[in-house]
Write a protein that holds these residues in place. Structure first.
Motif, short mmCIF file in Angstrom:
data_model
loop_
_atom_site.label_atom_id
_atom_site.label_comp_id
_atom_site.label_asym_id
_atom_site.label_seq_id
_atom_site.Cartn_x
_atom_site.Cartn_y
_atom_site.Cartn_z
N SER A 1 9.80 9.78 -0.26
CA SER A 1 9.58 8.81 0.82
C SER A 1 8.75 7.62 0.37
CB SER A 1 8.89 9.49 2.01
OG SER A 1 9.65 10.56 2.51
N GLY A 2 8.24 7.67 -0.85
CA GLY A 2 7.43 6.57 -1.35
C GLY A 2 5.99 6.62 -0.90
N TYR A 3 5.55 7.79 -0.43
CA TYR A 3 4.18 7.90 0.07
C TYR A 3 3.17 8.20 -1.04
CZ TYR A 3 6.73 8.55 4.51
OH TYR A 3 7.58 8.41 5.59
N VAL A 4 3.65 8.28 -2.27
CA VAL A 4 2.81 8.56 -3.43
C VAL A 4 3.01 7.45 -4.45
CG1 VAL A 4 2.41 10.18 -5.36
CG2 VAL A 4 2.91 11.06 -3.06
N ASN A 5 1.98 7.15 -5.23
CA ASN A 5 2.12 6.13 -6.28
C ASN A 5 3.30 6.44 -7.19
OD1 ASN A 5 -0.01 8.27 -6.85
ND2 ASN A 5 0.37 7.59 -8.95
N LYS A 6 4.04 5.39 -7.55
CA LYS A 6 5.26 5.58 -8.33
C LYS A 6 4.99 6.15 -9.73
CE LYS A 6 8.22 2.06 -6.13
NZ LYS A 6 7.39 1.91 -4.90
N ASP A 7 3.78 5.94 -10.24
CA ASP A 7 3.47 6.43 -11.58
C ASP A 7 2.74 7.77 -11.55
OD1 ASP A 7 1.18 5.37 -10.47
OD2 ASP A 7 0.48 4.42 -12.32
N TYR A 8 3.04 8.59 -10.54
CA TYR A 8 2.36 9.88 -10.39
C TYR A 8 2.56 10.80 -11.61
CZ TYR A 8 7.01 11.65 -9.26
OH TYR A 8 8.35 11.97 -9.30
N ALA A 9 3.64 10.59 -12.34
CA ALA A 9 3.91 11.45 -13.50
C ALA A 9 3.25 10.95 -14.77
CB ALA A 9 5.42 11.56 -13.72
N THR A 10 2.68 9.74 -14.74
CA THR A 10 2.09 9.18 -15.96
C THR A 10 0.68 8.64 -15.77
OG1 THR A 10 3.10 7.02 -15.47
CG2 THR A 10 4.36 8.54 -16.87
N MET A 11 0.21 8.49 -14.54
CA MET A 11 -1.11 7.90 -14.31
C MET A 11 -2.20 8.70 -15.02
SD MET A 11 -3.26 7.41 -10.76
CE MET A 11 -2.40 5.96 -10.16
N THR B 1 0.84 -1.20 0.00
CA THR B 1 0.00 0.00 0.00
C THR B 1 0.87 1.25 0.00
OG1 THR B 1 -0.10 0.06 2.42
CG2 THR B 1 -1.86 -1.14 1.27
N TYR B 2 0.27 2.34 -0.37
CA TYR B 2 0.95 3.64 -0.27
C TYR B 2 -0.09 4.68 0.15
CZ TYR B 2 -0.93 3.96 -5.04
OH TYR B 2 -1.77 3.96 -6.13
N GLY B 3 0.39 5.88 0.47
CA GLY B 3 -0.50 6.87 1.04
C GLY B 3 -1.36 7.62 0.05
N MET B 4 -0.73 8.41 -0.79
CA MET B 4 -1.47 9.38 -1.60
C MET B 4 -1.48 8.99 -3.07
SD MET B 4 -1.00 13.55 -1.62
CE MET B 4 -1.17 13.56 0.16
N ILE B 5 -2.63 9.16 -3.70
CA ILE B 5 -2.79 8.87 -5.12
C ILE B 5 -2.80 10.20 -5.87
CG2 ILE B 5 -4.25 7.82 -6.88
CD1 ILE B 5 -5.57 6.23 -4.49
N ILE B 6 -1.82 10.39 -6.75
CA ILE B 6 -1.75 11.60 -7.57
C ILE B 6 -1.59 11.20 -9.03
CG2 ILE B 6 -0.49 13.72 -8.06
CD1 ILE B 6 0.42 13.83 -5.20
N PRO B 7 -2.48 11.66 -9.90
CA PRO B 7 -2.35 11.35 -11.32
C PRO B 7 -1.42 12.33 -12.02
CG PRO B 7 -4.30 12.64 -10.99
CD PRO B 7 -3.67 12.46 -9.62
#
Length: 515
Positions: A264-274, A204-210
């Motif tokens: 810190s990894g608290y956001v989805n790794k694909d935040y720049a492409t989601m 799991t991770y914390g924040m979802i950002i597209p």
């Protein structure tokens, strides 16, 4: 309707020419021209978002015509084509009496300032049209062009930014809903590191950002955080002088916060492409991420998806939190509060008497009866009123979609929304809807409006896209670690030297004229 032609937009841009229709209007003093005959009908150009536009004999249109006291002649245009059609119509021979203008584009601003649209400032302030009197002066100002009101704005929720959080994850970890940015960071950390779903896995991770390629001021999660930190809203009034928000120390402080979330990894790794249109609901519902900063309606969407999974437990999944305090104060990010406006071209509405006819009609359409028709439909036909809500006939959903997807586009609601809201399916749905209203009222008190929302810089009109991209790229590069602080400073310096300083100068000159 008499055919009139506005000067082509290209000529306006090149020479700032007055419009031909206005040159025959007694020196362009606002009295219009032409024969002075009363309008026999009211032609309106508007977009439609439904699958099809209303039919010519649509019963809602007939009842709206009765309310307006004029036969409505609608010119429906698919929403995807509306911007292009607006430019074509403004440069053509047949101008409608009223046009939905979706944005303050360069062409519209030049046409308005050249005299092609009626200045409604004094008419709306007169009180003669009570349903067109704004309930929010900040929004009225923002919808204007350098302080002059060239259209009746189409009101939208002024405050929509909120945080949707996995309620069950908070409960599992014994956490409270966050009230400030430090607590939000802790929730993001715990959702990433403390196994909030209790499955014993690090999944799991914390924040979802597209992906959010647009620059500041587009309602992104980054914009919200930066406002919470006190950076302002696109522009900031610093002792009476406008400064771009991204030049403030608070903006840099907010970017460091965003950078920490990501590193810190608290956001989805694909935040720049989601994919921002469809992507960010799925990880929330499927138990991957637990925080979304977006509009309040996102919470209702998420609750609906959980309801599809399990109607018995869906009310335990989503917590809704409003704007939270930052380290420098307690601020809320508002929307512009409007989505375009209804403007009146002088090419077709040529006299003040005709203008008053139009405003009287629009005032009638903006009353409760008009709002109900535009937003709900016809009572007893496609909906009934139950407990103060609209209960829709599911067998007539296609027709209801046409109402909300087309007729609602000519609604203004500037004096307040008084049509019926859809009836909630469950007590939890009603509770969530009320919570949204309560948060809107609370956050409005601390909303930070863009002080330059009304202003239109000539340099920005021609060079704004390129300037915006410089900051958009620099922000994402900095928070992702691709550039350091010196690289961020270099990008801001590039913005200034590429026309940004000129934009700032023009904006401040206009700001001083607002009064």
């Amino acid at each position: 309707m008499n055919s009139r032609r506005l000067a082509p937009l290209a000529l306006l841009a090149a020479g700032g020419l007055l419009l031909s229709a206005c040159s025959s209007a007694g020196g362009g003093d606002g009295d219009g021209g032409g024969s002075g005959e009363k309008l026999a009908s009211l032609s309106i150009m508007a977009p439609y978002l439904s699958a099809t536009p209303p039919e010519a004999d649509d019963p809602v249109g007939e009842k709206l015509s009765e309310l307006a006291g004029l036969d409505l002649e609608m010119q429906w245009v698919p929403n995807a084509e509306y911007g292009d059609r607006t430019n074509v119509v403004l440069a053509g021979d047949d101008i409608p009496d009223v046009m939905v203008i979706q944005q303050k584009s360069q062409g519209f601003v030049q046409t308005a300032e050249a005299g092609g649209f009626w200045d409604l400032t004094d008419y709306l302030a007169s009180g003669d049209y009570p349903n067109l009197v704004t309930e929010n002066e900040d929004v009225q100002q923002a919808s204007s062009v350098n302080g002059k009101v060239f259209g009746v704005y189409r009101a939208r929720d002024v405050v929509r930014t909120s945080i949707s959080i996995r309620k069950d994850w908070l409960k599992n970890l014994g956490l409270e809903e966050p009230t400030n940015t430090d607590e939000l960071m802790e929730v993001a950390r715990a959702f990433t590191e403390d196994d909030p779903d209790g499955n014993g896995k690090d999944d799991t991770y914390g924040m979802i950002i597209p992906a959010w390629g647009a620059t500041i001021g587009t309602g992104s999660p980054y914009d919200a955080i930066e406002t919470w930190f006190g950076a302002g809203n696109v522009w900031k009034d610093d002792g009476g002088t406008l400064v771009p928000s991204f030049t403030t120390p608070e903006w840099k402080q907010a970017l460091d916060y965003e950078k920490t979330l990501i590193s810190s990894g608290y956001v989805n790794k694909d935040y720049a492409t989601m994919d921002g249109t469809t992507g960010w609901n799925e990880p929330f519902v499927n138990g991957k991420g637990g925080i979304i900063i977006d509009v309040q309606s996102r919470a209702a969407q998420l609750a609906g998806l959980f309801k599809d999974q399990d109607p018995k437990t869906y009310d335990q999944k989503v917590a809704l939190v409003g704007n939270i305090a930052g380290p420098n104060g307690d601020f809320a990010l508002p929307t512009p509060g409007y989505s375009g406006f209804l403007a009146v071209p002088k090419a077709s509405v040529q006299t003040e008497d005709q203008l008053k006819q139009v405003l009287t009609a629009l005032d009638a359409l903006a009353g409760k009866d008009g709002q109900v028709l535009e937003n709900n439909g016809i009572e007893g036909d496609n909906f009934t009123v139950e407990d103060g809500y609209a209960a829709f006939d599911e067998s007539k959903q296609d027709y209801t979609d046409v109402v909300s997807g087309a007729w609602a586009q000519i609604g203004t609601n500037v004096a307040g929304y008084v049509a019926y809201k859809p009836k909630p399916e469950t007590a939890y749905d009603a509770e969530l809807a009320q919570e949204r209203l309560d948060l809107q009222e609370k956050d409005l008190e601390k909303a930070v409006f863009n002080p330059a929302g009304a202003l239109v810089s000539k340099t920005y009109s021609t060079n704004g896209v390129q300037l915006d991209q410089v900051i958009a790229d620099a922000r994402i590069q900095y928070i992702s670690g691709q550039i350091d602080e010196s690289g961020l400073d270099a990008a801001i310096a590039q913005w200034k030297s590429s026309g940004g300083d000129q934009v700032t100068s023009e904006m401040n000159e206009l700001y001083g004229q607002l009064g």
